[in-house]
Enzyme design. Structure first.
Site, mmCIF file in Angstrom:
data_model
loop_
_atom_site.group_PDB
_atom_site.id
_atom_site.type_symbol
_atom_site.label_atom_id
_atom_site.label_comp_id
_atom_site.label_asym_id
_atom_site.label_seq_id
_atom_site.Cartn_x
_atom_site.Cartn_y
_atom_site.Cartn_z
ATOM 1 N N THR A 272 -0.764 1.401 24.309
ATOM 2 C CA THR A 272 0.511 1.296 25.032
ATOM 3 C C THR A 272 1.469 2.298 24.408
ATOM 4 O O THR A 272 1.452 2.489 23.187
ATOM 5 C CB THR A 272 1.108 -0.127 24.950
ATOM 6 O OG1 THR A 272 2.485 -0.072 25.355
ATOM 7 C CG2 THR A 272 1.055 -0.721 23.564
ATOM 8 N N ARG B 87 5.241 8.074 30.562
ATOM 9 C CA ARG B 87 3.959 7.360 30.524
ATOM 10 C C ARG B 87 2.784 8.276 30.824
ATOM 11 O O ARG B 87 1.647 7.991 30.451
ATOM 12 C CB ARG B 87 3.981 6.213 31.540
ATOM 13 C CG ARG B 87 4.700 4.977 31.076
ATOM 14 C CD ARG B 87 3.743 3.817 30.829
ATOM 15 N NE ARG B 87 3.117 3.368 32.044
ATOM 16 C CZ ARG B 87 3.567 2.355 32.800
ATOM 17 N NH1 ARG B 87 4.643 1.706 32.435
ATOM 18 N NH2 ARG B 87 2.940 1.995 33.872
ATOM 19 N N ARG C 41 -1.600 -4.945 36.710
ATOM 20 C CA ARG C 41 -1.086 -6.199 36.160
ATOM 21 C C ARG C 41 -1.544 -7.280 37.134
ATOM 22 O O ARG C 41 -1.547 -7.058 38.336
ATOM 23 C CB ARG C 41 0.431 -6.152 36.054
ATOM 24 C CG ARG C 41 0.907 -5.005 35.158
ATOM 25 C CD ARG C 41 2.394 -5.085 34.891
ATOM 26 N NE ARG C 41 2.944 -3.808 34.453
ATOM 27 C CZ ARG C 41 2.967 -3.395 33.190
ATOM 28 N NH1 ARG C 41 2.469 -4.145 32.228
ATOM 29 N NH2 ARG C 41 3.493 -2.224 32.877
ATOM 30 N N SER C 42 -1.959 -8.419 36.627
ATOM 31 C CA SER C 42 -2.521 -9.450 37.498
ATOM 32 C C SER C 42 -1.857 -10.801 37.267
ATOM 33 O O SER C 42 -1.901 -11.342 36.153
ATOM 34 C CB SER C 42 -4.031 -9.568 37.245
ATOM 35 O OG SER C 42 -4.544 -10.709 37.887
ATOM 36 N N ASP D 29 0.233 -5.578 24.457
ATOM 37 C CA ASP D 29 0.255 -6.944 23.924
ATOM 38 C C ASP D 29 -0.054 -7.995 24.988
ATOM 39 O O ASP D 29 -0.736 -8.982 24.721
ATOM 40 C CB ASP D 29 1.583 -7.243 23.216
ATOM 41 C CG ASP D 29 2.789 -7.056 24.127
ATOM 42 O OD1 ASP D 29 2.672 -6.325 25.136
ATOM 43 O OD2 ASP D 29 3.847 -7.636 23.836
ATOM 44 N N ASP E 148 4.097 -1.502 20.084
ATOM 45 C CA ASP E 148 4.718 -2.795 19.772
ATOM 46 C C ASP E 148 3.692 -3.905 19.524
ATOM 47 O O ASP E 148 3.988 -5.077 19.730
ATOM 48 C CB ASP E 148 5.649 -3.208 20.929
ATOM 49 C CG ASP E 148 4.910 -3.361 22.253
ATOM 50 O OD1 ASP E 148 3.738 -2.963 22.323
ATOM 51 O OD2 ASP E 148 5.514 -3.865 23.217
ATOM 52 N N ALA F 42 19.347 13.454 17.663
ATOM 53 C CA ALA F 42 20.387 12.820 18.491
ATOM 54 C C ALA F 42 21.561 12.371 17.629
ATOM 55 O O ALA F 42 21.405 12.111 16.438
ATOM 56 C CB ALA F 42 19.783 11.626 19.228
ATOM 57 N N MET G 192 11.790 4.665 27.360
ATOM 58 C CA MET G 192 11.033 3.417 27.554
ATOM 59 C C MET G 192 10.794 2.690 26.228
ATOM 60 O O MET G 192 11.281 3.107 25.184
ATOM 61 C CB MET G 192 9.720 3.730 28.247
ATOM 62 C CG MET G 192 9.877 3.979 29.731
ATOM 63 S SD MET G 192 8.265 4.178 30.500
ATOM 64 C CE MET G 192 8.636 3.654 32.156
ATOM 65 N N ALA H 253 -14.878 7.180 24.346
ATOM 66 C CA ALA H 253 -15.543 6.954 23.056
ATOM 67 C C ALA H 253 -16.274 5.613 23.057
ATOM 68 O O ALA H 253 -17.407 5.512 22.564
ATOM 69 C CB ALA H 253 -14.514 6.997 21.927
ATOM 70 N N ARG I 202 27.384 11.369 30.955
ATOM 71 C CA ARG I 202 26.261 11.512 31.906
ATOM 72 C C ARG I 202 25.092 10.662 31.420
ATOM 73 O O ARG I 202 24.880 10.534 30.207
ATOM 74 C CB ARG I 202 25.772 12.959 31.980
ATOM 75 C CG ARG I 202 26.869 13.963 32.157
ATOM 76 C CD ARG I 202 27.264 14.052 33.600
ATOM 77 N NE ARG I 202 28.580 14.654 33.699
ATOM 78 C CZ ARG I 202 28.985 15.397 34.706
ATOM 79 N NH1 ARG I 202 28.183 15.622 35.719
ATOM 80 N NH2 ARG I 202 30.195 15.900 34.729
ATOM 81 N N GLY J 44 0.312 -1.360 31.365
ATOM 82 C CA GLY J 44 0.809 -0.012 31.639
ATOM 83 C C GLY J 44 -0.175 1.034 31.154
ATOM 84 O O GLY J 44 -0.777 0.871 30.105
ATOM 85 N N ARG K 198 10.108 -1.053 26.448
ATOM 86 C CA ARG K 198 10.300 -2.484 26.728
ATOM 87 C C ARG K 198 11.192 -3.115 25.666
ATOM 88 O O ARG K 198 12.281 -2.632 25.460
ATOM 89 C CB ARG K 198 8.942 -3.188 26.851
ATOM 90 C CG ARG K 198 8.150 -2.615 28.032
ATOM 91 C CD ARG K 198 6.854 -3.334 28.250
ATOM 92 N NE ARG K 198 6.953 -4.313 29.307
ATOM 93 C CZ ARG K 198 5.914 -4.981 29.793
ATOM 94 N NH1 ARG K 198 4.714 -4.791 29.306
ATOM 95 N NH2 ARG K 198 6.059 -5.842 30.761
ATOM 96 N N HIS L 135 9.249 6.960 34.100
ATOM 97 C CA HIS L 135 7.790 7.011 33.994
ATOM 98 C C HIS L 135 7.212 8.359 33.603
ATOM 99 O O HIS L 135 6.015 8.437 33.312
ATOM 100 C CB HIS L 135 7.157 6.523 35.295
ATOM 101 C CG HIS L 135 7.244 5.036 35.446
ATOM 102 N ND1 HIS L 135 8.380 4.410 35.888
ATOM 103 C CD2 HIS L 135 6.359 4.063 35.169
ATOM 104 C CE1 HIS L 135 8.187 3.101 35.897
ATOM 105 N NE2 HIS L 135 6.965 2.863 35.458
ATOM 106 N N LYS M 280 32.949 19.378 17.887
ATOM 107 C CA LYS M 280 31.638 19.263 18.532
ATOM 108 C C LYS M 280 31.844 18.938 20.006
ATOM 109 O O LYS M 280 32.464 17.922 20.331
ATOM 110 C CB LYS M 280 30.869 18.129 17.836
ATOM 111 C CG LYS M 280 29.401 18.260 17.906
ATOM 112 C CD LYS M 280 28.780 17.244 16.961
ATOM 113 C CE LYS M 280 27.276 17.383 16.970
ATOM 114 N NZ LYS M 280 26.643 16.441 16.055
ATOM 115 N N ASP N 90 4.416 1.861 23.936
ATOM 116 C CA ASP N 90 5.508 1.151 23.250
ATOM 117 C C ASP N 90 5.330 0.990 21.733
ATOM 118 O O ASP N 90 6.300 0.753 21.027
ATOM 119 C CB ASP N 90 5.692 -0.248 23.862
ATOM 120 C CG ASP N 90 5.949 -0.191 25.361
ATOM 121 O OD1 ASP N 90 6.409 0.862 25.837
ATOM 122 O OD2 ASP N 90 5.681 -1.190 26.053
#
Ligand code: ATP
Length: 297
Positions: A132, A268, A78-79, A109, A136, A193, A176, A28, A259, A17, A178, A265, A220, A134
């Site tokens: 990424t 991203r 992605r392959s 990763d 992660d 939140a 997002m 760089a 809702r 991604g 993953r 995306h 509230k 993420d």
């Protein structure tokens, strides 16, 4: 730049991604490599482009005016073919054909796993730059793009909150990440939140219901609950978009329509924050220093 060190040929690619700040890292890495008098090659569209032999020499100018751009100027992909033994062998053969001494990959990763799998067949140096949204990847506290993605989601929630407040609505906002709850946790904290649901723990429906009804009892009229895309009630059967499922279940229990907004995306893309530009630049430069030291893997 002085004389070229024709002996050292380095290739760079982006994989998986896209994430904002990947361009800063590529810029760089390419410029640090040129500074070392290495010859630098760019591979278009990740491992897929490598298998298609889509490789060309890069100059410093090719990396101009990209530090502020999201996405990646080299493209990414992605392959499936790269995940086969034949694909890896073919990729190694192409790198050898171009006499590439070191391959530098910016990605997540999966891209790193791919790089390690490739190193079984390709005997040059391999170095990964963690990129990424993420955040992660084990072994690093930060991956390029996370800060921008969080910032984008927080800005979206600031807007949704205006509507939630004006109409007295509850919003479940899916972000997002993953299988990681890192984006969701940071977004929830930064946007204030009411609750957050992440993949690392099974959503506690009862706890969310209690929190929302107690809030309502206190007068509230609105609430924002951040839901990670990987949050799931049943790990064996993950759903495409858990926010809808959770909103329906919880909405029924509190007797209020909830809702759902799936940010998708938009998280991203966009201009990288200064943090991602700096981190991208530093890690891109570090990759070339590792290569210079003869490190691999
Ligand atoms: P993000 O986390 O941002 O989506 P990622 O790098 O984790 O990025 P993936 O799609 O998981 O994205 O991986 C990118 C590519 O790396 C895959 O499309 C595949 O070509 C290759 N790859 C992943 N795992 C392996 C593996 N075990 N062996 C060979 N190649 C792999």
């Amino acid at each position: 730049m002085g004389n070229r060190n024709e002996d050292k040929r380095i290739a760079v690619l982006a994989s998986g991604g896209d994430s904002p700040g990947m361009n800063a890292a590529l810029r760089a890495a390419v410029r640090a490599a040129l500074w070392e008098h290495y010859q630098v090659f760019g591979i278009q569209n990740g491992y897929e482009g490598l298998l298609l032999n889509d490789i060309r020499e890069l100059t410093s100018r090719d990396m101009g005016l990209i530090i502020n751009q999201g996405g990646t100027v080299l493209g990414t992909a992605r392959s499936a073919q790269f995940q086969t033994r034949e694909g890896l062998q073919k990729a190694a053969a192409i790198l050898n054909e171009h006499r590439i001494d070191a391959l530098c990959v910016v990605g997540g990763d999966g891209s790193f796993r791919g790089l390690m799998a490739l190193s079984e067949f390709y005997k040059g140096q391999v170095v990964g730059i963690p990129g990424t949204i993420d955040n992660d990847i084990p072994g690093t506290e930060y991956t390029i793009g996370f800060d921008t993605a969080v910032q984008t989601a927080v800005e979206a929630i600031d807007k949704l909150r205006d509507t939630a407040l004006s109409h007295g609505r509850i919003f479940f906002v899916e972000v997002m990440g993953r299988k990681s709850g890192q984006i969701a946790l940071s977004v929830a904290l930064a946007s204030g939140a009411e609750d957050v649901l992440i993949p690392e723990e099974r959503p506690d429906i009862e706890a969310v219901v209690t929190r929302l009804t107690k809030g309502r009892d206190r007068g509230k009229r609105f609430a924002i609950v951040v839901v990670a895309e990987g949050a799931t009630l049943d790990a064996a059967h993950p759903v495409e978009s858990p926010a809808f499922q959770l909103a329906e279940i919880i909405g029924k229990q509190i007797g209020q329509h909830i809702r759902v907004s799936v940010l998708g995306h938009i998280q991203r893309g966009g201009r990288p924050t200064s943090f991602d530009r700096v981190w991208g630049s530093r890690t891109g430069d570090a990759a070339i220093r590792f290569i210079k030291q003869g490190l691999t893997g």
